[in-house]
Enzyme design. Structure first.
Site, PDB file in Angstrom:
ATOM      1  N   LYS A  54       4.481  -9.205 -29.469  1.00 22.54           N
ATOM      2  CA  LYS A  54       4.387 -10.096 -30.642  1.00 22.54           C
ATOM      3  C   LYS A  54       5.738 -10.179 -31.343  1.00 22.54           C
ATOM      4  CE  LYS A  54      -0.505  -8.975 -31.223  1.00 22.54           C
ATOM      5  NZ  LYS A  54      -1.511  -8.120 -31.888  1.00 22.54           N
ATOM      6  N   GLN A  98      -1.852  -3.622 -36.622  1.00 27.06           N
ATOM      7  CA  GLN A  98      -2.364  -3.534 -35.261  1.00 27.06           C
ATOM      8  C   GLN A  98      -3.602  -2.631 -35.220  1.00 27.06           C
ATOM      9  OE1 GLN A  98      -1.221  -5.283 -32.531  1.00 27.06           O
ATOM     10  NE2 GLN A  98      -2.966  -4.444 -31.434  1.00 27.06           N
ATOM     11  N   ASP A 121      -3.806 -12.500 -39.060  1.00 29.12           N
ATOM     12  CA  ASP A 121      -4.886 -12.388 -38.074  1.00 29.12           C
ATOM     13  C   ASP A 121      -6.201 -12.982 -38.583  1.00 29.12           C
ATOM     14  OD1 ASP A 121      -3.842 -11.337 -35.738  1.00 29.12           O
ATOM     15  OD2 ASP A 121      -3.940  -9.264 -36.450  1.00 29.12           O
TER      16      ASP A 121
END
Ligand code: NAP
Length: 284
Positions: A54, A98, A121
């Site tokens: 990412k 994460q 997200d």
């Protein structure tokens, strides 16, 4: 007749190119480049690879990389403090925690601390609520990637029968909300669904997101249907989706491969979401 294979790498490359162009323009308005803060807690090798990929994609698009790596021994308070710092930092447009975080930490509570304007997200309760209510907000990346693939291949969504196998907060549920917002008739299946093949065989758009290799065979697929395979399963034979590709490709109209289908789209949509978050900062 064999299905057309959906080229996720090509669509993702197009999206990434568009984002890179817009990053430049937005950077001039902001006075600094849009920035993504990644937060990795602990040393799980798979998580480390995901975060590295990412970050690399961000840098390639001109997005500033604000990486934070905390040890596996970090406390809930320490991670929370870091999230608050990122929420306050003007150079951070978007924040990615994460998951999963190491045992002993509560990932859901930590995620909920992320400023919804920076929730790249789309996983905070506020973002999830906005999605369900159809108000503006950041949406989860993988479901957005599925929609982008459907649109890129001009698959009609409105009025179609869409069946999703899987009801996770990360994929199945938000994708159901996105498809519903586009006026599909949506059915969500799960491990307790009775007669999965019969339900799936109704679908014009069938999305497999269960994490079970070869769960979806030809008997689950209506001839000519669009089959999107979100599954990423590490097997002895390598990376496999949830769809038994060869027989299903003989029956479907369009199909995503694994790898090279939905996977590249998730990162592409992460970049686009970072841009959307940076725009939110601009509009105050
Ligand atoms: P998850 O949280 O484990 O959820 C799996 C869902 O599938 C659950 O709702 C489960 O039902 C359902 N399910 C499991 N076995 C089933 C069966 N035999 N029949 C019908 N439904 C079944 O998984 P996830 O996070 O959504 O991920 C799903 C897959 O997508 C995984 O392979 C993951 O690696 C992959 N993934 C890929 C990307 C990408 O970028 N390509 C991104 C995210 C995830 P219950 O709710 O009843 O347990």
């Amino acid at each position: 007749m064999a299905a057309t294979i959906i080229d996720g790498k090509a669509v993702a490359a197009r999206v990434r190119g568009e984002v890179a162009q817009e990053v430049k323009e937005l950077g001039e308005l902001l006075g600094h480049p849009p920035g993504l803060a990644t937060i990795l807690v602990g040393d799980d090798p798979a998580s480390a690879i995901y975060v590295a990929n990412k970050r690399k994609a961000c840098s390639e698009a001109g997005i500033a990389d604000h990486h934070n790596h905390l040890s596996a021994e970090a406390s809930q308070d320490e991670v929370a403090e870091l999230i608050h710092d990122c929420n306050r930092a003007p150079e951070v447009s978007a924040i990615l925690l994460q998951l999963p975080v190491p045992g002993g930490l509560d990932g859901a509570s930590l995620t909920a601390l992320i400023d919804p304007h920076k929730d790249v997200d789309g996983l905070t309760p506020i973002s999830a609520g906005r999605l369900v209510q159809g108000t503006p907000g950041l949406r989860p990346c993988t479901p957005l990637g599925v929609i982008e693939l459907l649109d890129s291949y001009e698959v009609p969504i409105e009025g179609s029968e869409a069946v999703i196998v899987g009801r996770s907060d990360l994929v199945g549920k938000p994708l159901a909300a996105l498809l519903l917002a586009r006026n599909a008739t949506v059915t969500v299946c799960h491990s307790r669904t009775r007669d999965l093949p019969a339900v799936c065989a109704r679908a014009d758009i069938l999305v497999a997101a269960a994490g079970v290799p070869r769960l979806i065979g030809a008997e689950h697929v209506k001839p000519g249907a669009t089959v999107i395979d979100v599954g990423m399963n590490r097997t002895e034979g390598g990376l496999r989706g949830d769809v038994d590709f060869e027989p299903v490709a003989q029956r479907a109209g369009l199909i995503t491969p694994v790898p090279g289908g939905v996977g590249p789209m998730t990162i592409a949509m992460l970049l686009r979401n970072t841009l959307s978050a940076a725009r939110l900062a601009l509009s105050g």
